[in-house]
Scaffold this motif. Structure first.
Motif, PDB file in Angstrom:
ATOM      1  N   LEU A 160     -35.863 -37.470  44.982  1.00 55.83           N
ATOM      2  CA  LEU A 160     -36.570 -36.710  46.012  1.00 55.83           C
ATOM      3  C   LEU A 160     -37.994 -37.188  46.240  1.00 55.83           C
ATOM      4  O   LEU A 160     -38.632 -36.765  47.211  1.00 55.83           O
ATOM      5  N   THR A 161     -38.497 -38.067  45.387  1.00 59.95           N
ATOM      6  CA  THR A 161     -39.836 -38.622  45.609  1.00 59.95           C
ATOM      7  C   THR A 161     -39.779 -39.985  46.286  1.00 59.95           C
ATOM      8  O   THR A 161     -40.814 -40.539  46.656  1.00 59.95           O
ATOM      9  N   GLY A 162     -38.582 -40.554  46.419  1.00 59.62           N
ATOM     10  CA  GLY A 162     -38.442 -41.847  47.092  1.00 59.62           C
ATOM     11  C   GLY A 162     -38.204 -43.022  46.176  1.00 59.62           C
ATOM     12  O   GLY A 162     -38.177 -44.164  46.639  1.00 59.62           O
ATOM     13  N   LEU A 220     -45.228 -36.257  48.380  1.00 64.29           N
ATOM     14  CA  LEU A 220     -43.989 -36.109  47.626  1.00 64.29           C
ATOM     15  C   LEU A 220     -43.164 -34.937  48.151  1.00 64.29           C
ATOM     16  O   LEU A 220     -41.939 -35.029  48.256  1.00 64.29           O
ATOM     17  N   GLN A 221     -43.833 -33.830  48.477  1.00 64.20           N
ATOM     18  CA  GLN A 221     -43.096 -32.666  48.960  1.00 64.20           C
ATOM     19  C   GLN A 221     -42.522 -32.909  50.355  1.00 64.20           C
ATOM     20  O   GLN A 221     -41.400 -32.485  50.656  1.00 64.20           O
ATOM     21  N   ARG A 227     -38.371 -32.902  51.550  1.00 61.66           N
ATOM     22  CA  ARG A 227     -37.783 -32.210  52.691  1.00 61.66           C
ATOM     23  C   ARG A 227     -37.071 -33.181  53.617  1.00 61.66           C
ATOM     24  O   ARG A 227     -35.972 -32.906  54.115  1.00 61.66           O
ATOM     25  N   LEU A 228     -37.674 -34.331  53.886  1.00 59.85           N
ATOM     26  CA  LEU A 228     -37.058 -35.305  54.785  1.00 59.85           C
ATOM     27  C   LEU A 228     -35.766 -35.851  54.205  1.00 59.85           C
ATOM     28  O   LEU A 228     -34.765 -35.995  54.914  1.00 59.85           O
ATOM     29  N   LEU A 229     -35.768 -36.144  52.929  1.00 58.63           N
ATOM     30  CA  LEU A 229     -34.563 -36.684  52.299  1.00 58.63           C
ATOM     31  C   LEU A 229     -33.439 -35.651  52.277  1.00 58.63           C
ATOM     32  O   LEU A 229     -32.268 -35.984  52.496  1.00 58.63           O
ATOM     33  N   ILE A 230     -33.777 -34.407  52.022  1.00 64.00           N
ATOM     34  CA  ILE A 230     -32.756 -33.354  52.028  1.00 64.00           C
ATOM     35  C   ILE A 230     -32.117 -33.245  53.417  1.00 64.00           C
ATOM     36  O   ILE A 230     -30.919 -32.989  53.553  1.00 64.00           O
ATOM     37  N   SER A 231     -32.902 -33.516  54.462  1.00 59.02           N
ATOM     38  CA  SER A 231     -32.380 -33.381  55.828  1.00 59.02           C
ATOM     39  C   SER A 231     -31.322 -34.419  56.157  1.00 59.02           C
ATOM     40  O   SER A 231     -30.541 -34.220  57.100  1.00 59.02           O
ATOM     41  N   ILE A 232     -31.270 -35.536  55.427  1.00 59.06           N
ATOM     42  CA  ILE A 232     -30.240 -36.551  55.692  1.00 59.06           C
ATOM     43  C   ILE A 232     -29.254 -36.671  54.531  1.00 59.06           C
ATOM     44  O   ILE A 232     -28.450 -37.592  54.474  1.00 59.06           O
TER      45      ILE A 232
END
Length: 439
Positions: A315-317, A399-400, A404-409
């Motif tokens: 989730l942090t990339g 990071l936050q 959110r962006l990663l959860i969206s895809i």
């Protein structure tokens, strides 16, 4: 000046290998299989011990890496291909973590010795030059640094341009073989891969310079580019998927700043159509990997669009493209080279594309990477992430915001669990970030 060639047998040629030597094999389709078999036979006969084998991705049987060869041959590869993956996972072989751009430095800087280079080349021209064909990569450096060079002359090896030519005077021993090069045929992309391909293609602009590997997702991306204009290629490898775009004029290199009008690669793998395509084709330059994968050279072209893959992303990339847990997967490869280069190219885009779930339905977007997972691309390098559910750009995001962006895809079935994990990790402020991202 033409240099006279005297052919010998594979069995005679490999007698130059001594116990403790370091041997380099040319890569992918250009592995000199008859020399591999002859070398392995010496090992089986008890004539060799502790011979170190080095190579990038190879095709065909890796007879030197089977458990029965333990103590005779030690494979320390620069990239773990499918033919040696299981044996590496079992601990009978190992690999050297290294950026693909720096594999050639291991030889040129004397970090690794190269006692014997075993390569496969085209037939000599009237000036005495042979071509390395489909495998320049670190092989050119091995030839330059080796104590002894053994070359299999094969009429099926294409005469490629670029850095691929070496003079026969640089070769010590010649063996002849007319076995056709190993081919790789790729299945048509499925619906999921096509969805990822469309999302990637939407990010590719006219005039972009492409880097992508081989496989279903790269082919799916390429299949979506038929209406684009003036695309270029500067990549570590390519396969059949580029050919329709070259034939239609979509790929013409017109917008490239360096190697304008040329396709640049360092090794390739595909069907005989690809090998025929590069044969005597001055529009394709097979270059040393220190050139193709140098981020600062890559960045000189505008709109470099690099598309790579991943096993997991947290989730942090942080991107795992190397290993999960304690299991070796492939190696570092050229991902960082091109992500770094593309991100510094004028108008460039660094993309990591992957399905949102594994074949078993497990989310590839995770709260934290698996224990022991190999981080190839750091959270500071990552830019675009693409799945079948969309594309997000993490560059410049906190990071936050990234979470959110990663959860969206992510896979819809995994989003609630990922959301809970993000809340536990980032606290109440996570909900503010969620609304700020418009999610």
């Amino acid at each position: 000046m033409n240099h006279p060639i005297r052919f010998t047998t594979p069995e005679e040629a490999v007698k130059v290998i001594k116990s403790g030597d370091h041997v380099h094999l040319s890569s992918v389709a250009s592995v000199p299989q008859i020399l591999v078999r002859a070398m392995t036979a010496r090992g089986e006969a008890g004539e060799l011990q502790h011979v170190h084998i080095h190579h990038l991705h190879t095709e065909g049987e890796a007879l030197y890496a089977v458990p029965e060869m333990e103590g005779i041959f030690q494979l320390d590869s620069f990239f773990v291909g499918g033919n040696v993956r299981n044996i590496t996972q079992q601990g009978f072989a190992d690999y050297i973590p290294v950026f693909l751009s720096e594999t050639q430095r291991l030889y040129r800087d004397g970090i690794l010795p190269c006692n014997v280079a075993m390569i496969q080349v085209s037939t000599p021209d009237r000036h005495g030059y042979v071509s390395l064909g489909t495998s320049v990569d670190a092989t050119l450096a091995a030839v330059e640094c080796a104590d002894t060079v053994i070359a299999v002359v094969n009429r099926h090896v294409p005469r490629s341009f670029g850095d691929s030519f070496i003079h026969t005077s640089q070769i010590d021993l010649f063996v002849e073989d007319d076995t056709p090069l190993i081919e790789e045929h790729f299945a048509e992309p499925n619906d999921l891969e096509c969805a990822i391909g469309r999302n990637c293609a939407a990010l590719i602009e006219d005039g972009a310079c492409l880097q992508m590997g081989i496989g279903a997702i790269p082919n799916a991306v390429l299949s979506q580019l038929g209406s684009h204009k003036n695309l270029g290629v500067h990549t570590e490898m390519f396969a059949d998927g580029v050919l329709p775009l070259v034939e239609s004029g979509v790929i013409n290199g017109a917008n490239k700043k360096i190697d304008k009008g040329k396709m640049v690669s360092t090794f390739l793998m595909g069907s005989h159509r690809v090998y025929d395509f590069i044969d005597n084709n001055p529009g394709v330059l097979m270059k040393d990997v220190g050139y193709t994968n140098d981020p600062f050279i890559i960045a000189q072209n505008p709109k470099v669009t690099a598309i790579n893959s991943a096993l997991q992303i947290d989730l942090t990339g942080q991107i795992c493209a190397d290993s999960l847990g304690t299991r070796f997967y492939s190696g570092v490869g050229g991902q960082v080279d091109f992500i770094y280069g593309a991100s510094r190219s004028e108008g460039g885009k660094a993309i990591v594309a992957m399905p949102s779930v594994t074949n078993k339905g497990i989310s590839k977007i995770v709260p934290v990477l698996a224990e022991g997972a190999g981080v190839v691309t750091t959270r500071a390098h990552v830019h675009w992430i693409v799945t079948e559910h969309g594309a997000v750009n993490l560059y410049g995001k906190s990071l936050q915001e990234r979470a959110r962006l990663l959860i969206s895809i992510a896979d819809p079935a995994s989003r609630e669990e990922l959301d809970r994990a993000a809340f536990e990790r980032f606290g109440p402020h996570h909900h503010y970030i969620k609304s700020r991202c418009g999610i």
